[in-house]
Design an enzyme around this catalytic site. Structure first.
Site, PDB file in Angstrom:
ATOM      1  N   ASP A 211       0.836  -1.194   0.000  1.00  0.00           N
ATOM      2  CA  ASP A 211       0.000   0.000   0.000  1.00  0.00           C
ATOM      3  C   ASP A 211       0.875   1.251   0.000  1.00  0.00           C
ATOM      4  OD1 ASP A 211      -2.736   1.179   0.396  1.00  0.00           O
ATOM      5  OD2 ASP A 211      -1.807   1.942   2.229  1.00  0.00           O
ATOM      6  N   GLU A 276       1.426  -0.787  -5.092  1.00  0.00           N
ATOM      7  CA  GLU A 276       0.468   0.258  -5.416  1.00  0.00           C
ATOM      8  C   GLU A 276       1.277   1.554  -5.430  1.00  0.00           C
ATOM      9  OE1 GLU A 276      -3.354   2.733  -3.701  1.00  0.00           O
ATOM     10  OE2 GLU A 276      -1.616   2.217  -2.484  1.00  0.00           O
TER      11      GLU A 276
END
Length: 542
Positions: A211, A276
């Site tokens: 993330d 990401e």
């Protein structure tokens, strides 16, 4: 490796052409009837995912958390939040998944912790200049009494990226104030996350989705951005288009991944990581990928493509060219838990569903790895009319924008909401599903010719079995009339051609062989087939 967890399969390159199914844990399946999805619910539905034909599951955060940002505010990275179960539930789930041939990718949230994390609580108690505060990014404020934030950074969720604490210092949070950013120049932070990686690898996880992989390193001195960086509604990709930001995509971030890669490589079975990451150019995004860093990085340009042949072709060509340079597979994404579902993005209603079905065949015929967001195999649209008082996205309170509409629990069966989300008789669901979803449930579509679920099942079966779709080789574009995309993939004497009609009118296609799957009904015309508006088909020749 825990004794109860089977060793993952030894196909080290599985991730190069896998189809990964994103499970939004709280909205997938609820085993205990409290209205929130859980690990036991996932475990019970694993046969459905095996039969769908995916290769791996990516689980959103299930760690101990106050749940301010749906688990992306982690208080304990080595345990399961009681909302979702416990470590025994996780071990049982991963054991069953591996037995069914499914791999497990877990979300890792390294940019920030929860404000309830023991480290941050210790930092608040210790005061300015303490070793405890050095693990985070605390700074004195500007102004005569330090009453102004240390710089002009703004949060992704809206408002200032700084919050002042009782002793007068400020801490940075690129997201919610309950998510303080870590100081990734601190050796204890780096050592902690290397240990966290090993903890989950030892439990048998097959990979990590990182993330905010571009955000961990901030520019030295925390300089001003110099413009109103995060005005309401702006996205990270648009911000980065203005140039590299002092809190994103700093060169030092790659040192972190160069330290992580040997850890992943030391475990059997092709353990992987996908970033990401947002970067101002495809070239900078490609730097996250390689034999000494991460295995993949999401390419969100495919998700952002407009419904036109030119847009899709440009995105596909760029992604394939970049993947060739770094020797890694492309990643194709149509929806996820942060973005409006593509049925709605493509026009909603019948038009949006037609286009979403066609886009699925386009994505699943491309070389590389495809990520499917839960419920897209059912053709679910965005839920746009959720009552404000039920919305839980922290961004909603700060900006008025909400991601809750793509997070509504998926429908499994039955005539009334929540459509089998929980055990029989349970009427609880943390977000309500609309009445129109009755016809979109798994039970309503399973075995029904032409349903979106059966379209996905068929396409995924062919993707696994057809020799032309194996591997990560390139594509050959074919001459077509305007508004139509056609490309061929081949292996030996086997050929598969994907044709997508984005022209606005039906077209007749011929010379590609026999149709083996189509997103809309085809009719024969002469020696070809009529491809309806907003549809796609695969043709094979052997």
């Amino acid at each position: 490796m825990t004794a109860s967890t089977p060793t993952p399969t030894t196909d080290d390159d599985w991730w190069r052409s896998a189809v990964v199914y994103q499970v939004y844990v709280r909205s997938f399946a609820d085993a205990n009837g409290d209205g929130v999805g859980d690990l036991q619910g996932i475990r019970q539905r694993l046969p459905y995912l095996r039969d769908l034909g995916v290769d791996a599951l990516w689980l959103t955060p299930f760690y101990t958390s106050p749940q301010v940002d749906a688990g992306y505010d982690v208080a304990d990275y080595r345990d399961v939040d009681p909302l979702f179960g416990d470590l025994a539930d996780f071990d049982a789930m991963i054991r069953d998944a591996h037995a069914l041939g499914l791999r497990i990718i877990v979300d890792l949230v390294p940019n920030h912790t929860s404000a309830q994390h023991p480290w941050f609580q210790a930092a608040l108690a210790a005061g300015p200049g303490s070793p405890e505060r050095a693990r985070y990014l605390f700074a004195d404020g500007r102004g005569e009494a330090g009453e102004l934030p240390p710089n002009d950074w703004e949060s992704i969720f809206g408002g200032p990226a700084w919050t002042r604490v009782a002793d007068g210092q400020w801490y940075v949070h690129l997201f919610d104030p309950a998510q303080p950013d870590l100081n990734w120049r601190h050796p204890e932070v780096r050592a902690e996350f290397e240990d966290i990686l090993r903890f989950w690898l030892d439990r048998g996880v097959d990979g990590f989705r990182i993330d905010v992989a571009h955000g961990m390193i901030k520019a030295e001195g925390l300089p001003d951005v110099g413009f109103n960086s995060m005005t309401t509604g702006q996205r990270q990709s648009e911000l980065l288009g203005k140039g590299r930001l002092p809190y994103f995509d700093q060169d030092e971030v790659h040192d972190i991944y160069r330290a992580w890669r040997p850890i992943l490589d030391s475990y059997p079975g092709g353990r992987m990581a996908v970033a990401e990451a947002w970067a101002e150019t495809p070239q900078r995004l490609a730097r996250y990928i390689g034999p000494d860093e991460l295995h993949q990085a999401f390419s969100f340009d495919f998700l952002d493509a407009t419904w036109s042949a030119d847009s899709f072709r440009k995105v596909i060509d760029t992604a394939l060219a970049e993947s060739t340079i770094v020797g890694a597979p492309t990643t194709w994404v149509l929806s996820n838990h942060d973005r409006q579902r593509h049925v709605t993005r493509y026009g909603d209603g019948e038009v949006g569903l037609r286009r979403a079905r066609a886009a699925a065949l386009l994505m699943l015929s491309l070389p590389g790895c495809a990520y499917v967001y839960q419920g897209e195999e059912l053709g679910l649209p965005e839920v746009l009319d959720l009552p404000d008082e039920l919305r839980q996205d922290p961004a909603f309170l700060r900006t008025g924008e909400s991601r809750d509409g793509c997070r509504v629990p998926i429908p499994w069966s039955g005539e009334l909401a929540p459509y089998g989300f929980g055990p029989e008789g349970s009427e609880l669901s943390w977000l309500p599903a609309p009445a129109t979803w009755r016809a979109l449930s798994v039970a309503a579509q399973a075995g029904v010719p032409g349903s979106t679920l059966e379209l996905y099942r068929t396409a995924l079966r062919i993707r696994h079995e057809h020799p032309a779709l194996a591997g990560v080789g390139g594509i050959t574009w074919l001459e077509t009339e305007p508004g139509v995309l056609a490309f061929r993939r081949a292996a030996g004497d086997a050929e598969l051609t994907c044709v997508v009609n984005l022209s606005g009118a039906e077209v007749t296609v011929a010379g590609y062989g026999r149709p083996i799957v189509a997103s809309a009904e085809l009719t024969e015309r002469g020696d070809g087939h009529v491809l309806p508006v907003d549809s796609a088909a695969w043709f094979e020749r052997r």
